[in-house]
Design a protein around this motif. Structure first.
Motif, PDB file in Angstrom:
ATOM      1  N   TRP A 294      -2.892  21.699 -62.237  1.00 22.92           N
ATOM      2  CA  TRP A 294      -2.195  21.776 -61.208  1.00 22.92           C
ATOM      3  C   TRP A 294      -0.785  22.392 -61.229  1.00 22.92           C
ATOM      4  O   TRP A 294      -0.445  22.294 -62.409  1.00 22.92           O
ATOM      5  N   SER A 295      -0.550  23.092 -60.212  1.00 24.22           N
ATOM      6  CA  SER A 295       0.804  23.874 -60.241  1.00 24.22           C
ATOM      7  C   SER A 295       1.930  22.802 -60.144  1.00 24.22           C
ATOM      8  O   SER A 295       1.959  21.695 -60.044  1.00 24.22           O
ATOM      9  N   GLU A 296       3.085  23.329 -60.553  1.00 19.31           N
ATOM     10  CA  GLU A 296       4.197  22.424 -60.730  1.00 19.31           C
ATOM     11  C   GLU A 296       4.647  21.864 -59.173  1.00 19.31           C
ATOM     12  O   GLU A 296       5.183  20.842 -59.391  1.00 19.31           O
TER      13      GLU A 296
END
Length: 338
Positions: A294-296
């Motif tokens: 997952w992205s930040e």
């Protein structure tokens, strides 16, 4: 043989007899929800072997895997009532008794590593907080073991927050269900042992079960082709908790052996998960499993939802407020705040 020799021999024999009489033989019936084949199950067996070796056989442990005696959520009460002696499952199963149990097991969105959580137990007043809670229910907290962040599993892609919409997945009871529901998912609380069948039959789309390697051991990736890695949502700590009456009956040396063996189990769990997860990460794509990192931004959105849930849960009972505040103070103390 003179009288002095006879006297010395008799004294030595009496001392040996007294020593043998003083040695307490203890049998502990312990249930875990892990299977014997999974990495956590293998580590639990190492714990058993270590306790029996360190006690020179004075402590004999009968361990029941895969919740063989009672359902996972019932092991705590089964130990308190004498059906079992100790529970080696997870505190989150007991949130119906008091919401504070959630924060014994999993401070979702709180700690980044298992070492940080275990440091709270040892150096942040966590053990005292936990036992204040457990003792009220006839149980004694002995120790915790946690390998690291867990991985969500799914039969469809879960690449980010948007994929949680209408995502029907197995969730443990407690705060996690509320957090994911607030993000559009549809959590279903079910026993740990029912996950594989529920995935296989399509009752659920996915599951929050365990670490990447444990999920492999459970056979989940034979059904679910998508998973999150590295994990972000949950770092759930299992415990060893024994009936207060059983614990109080143990001599001090046996108590210390159990605590020492739990400390070794905690360390070995961190090391084993580090290695096993790395091997699983390399192997799973070959089996057709997609790993979603997952992205930040998405991780941040989840963390914000988790922290909002902390504050909400802290209002539920005085015990929950106390343990949440303890975590917050320790998180600031070790520089994780903000």
């Amino acid at each position: 043989m003179n009288l002095k020799t006879l006297f010395m021999g008799a004294t030595a024999a009496l001392a040996l007899t007294a020593g043998a009489a003083a040695a307490q033989q203890t049998t502990l019936r312990i249930q875990t929800h892990h299977s014997p084949e999974a990495p956590s199950g293998q580590l639990a067996q190492e714990f058993v072997d270590n306790v029996e070796a360190m006690s020179d056989g004075e402590i004999d442990i009968e361990i029941f895997y895969s919740s063989a005696v009672v359902k996972s959520a019932e092991a705590f009460d089964a130990a308190a009532s004498g059906i079992l002696d100790c529970d080696m499952t997870n505190g989150s199963y007991q949130t119906g008794k008091n919401p504070a149990f959630q924060f014994v097991a999993d401070v979702m969105g709180g700690y980044d590593t298992p070492l940080q959580f275990l440091s709270w137990i040892t150096y942040g007043g966590g053990a005292e907080e936990i036992n204040a809670l457990y003792n009220a229910h006839g149980m004694e907290f002995v120790g915790a073991w946690v390998g690291g962040q867990e991985s969500l599993n799914s039969t469809k892609p879960i690449a980010g927050i948007e994929d949680l919409k209408n995502f029907k997945f197995r969730s443990p009871p407690g705060m996690e269900s509320e957090i994911f529901a607030s993000l559009g998912a549809k959590p279903v609380v079910m026993d740990f042992t029912e996950i594989f069948t529920a995935l296989e039959t399509g009752i659920i789309d996915g599951a929050d079960a365990s670490s990447l390697a444990n999920n492999v051991g459970l056979g989940i990736y034979d059904v679910a082709e998508y998973t999150t890695y590295p994990g972000f949502h949950s770092m759930s700590a299992d415990h060893l908790a024994c009936s207060s009456s059983v614990w109080d009956s143990l001599p001090d040396d046996q108590k210390q052996i159990l605590k020492t063996a739990m400390n070794e189990l905690a360390l070995k769990t961190m090391m084993r998960v580090l290695v096993d997860n790395g091997e699983a990460k390399a192997m799973l794509p070959e089996k057709g499993v997609t790993l979603h990192d997952w992205s930040e931004e998405d991780r941040g959105q989840f963390r914000a939802a988790a922290k909002a849930a902390w504050d909400n849960w802290a209002t539920k009972t005085p015990e929950t407020e106390s343990i949440v505040n303890s975590h917050k103070e320790f998180i600031e103390r070790i520089g994780l705040g903000g």
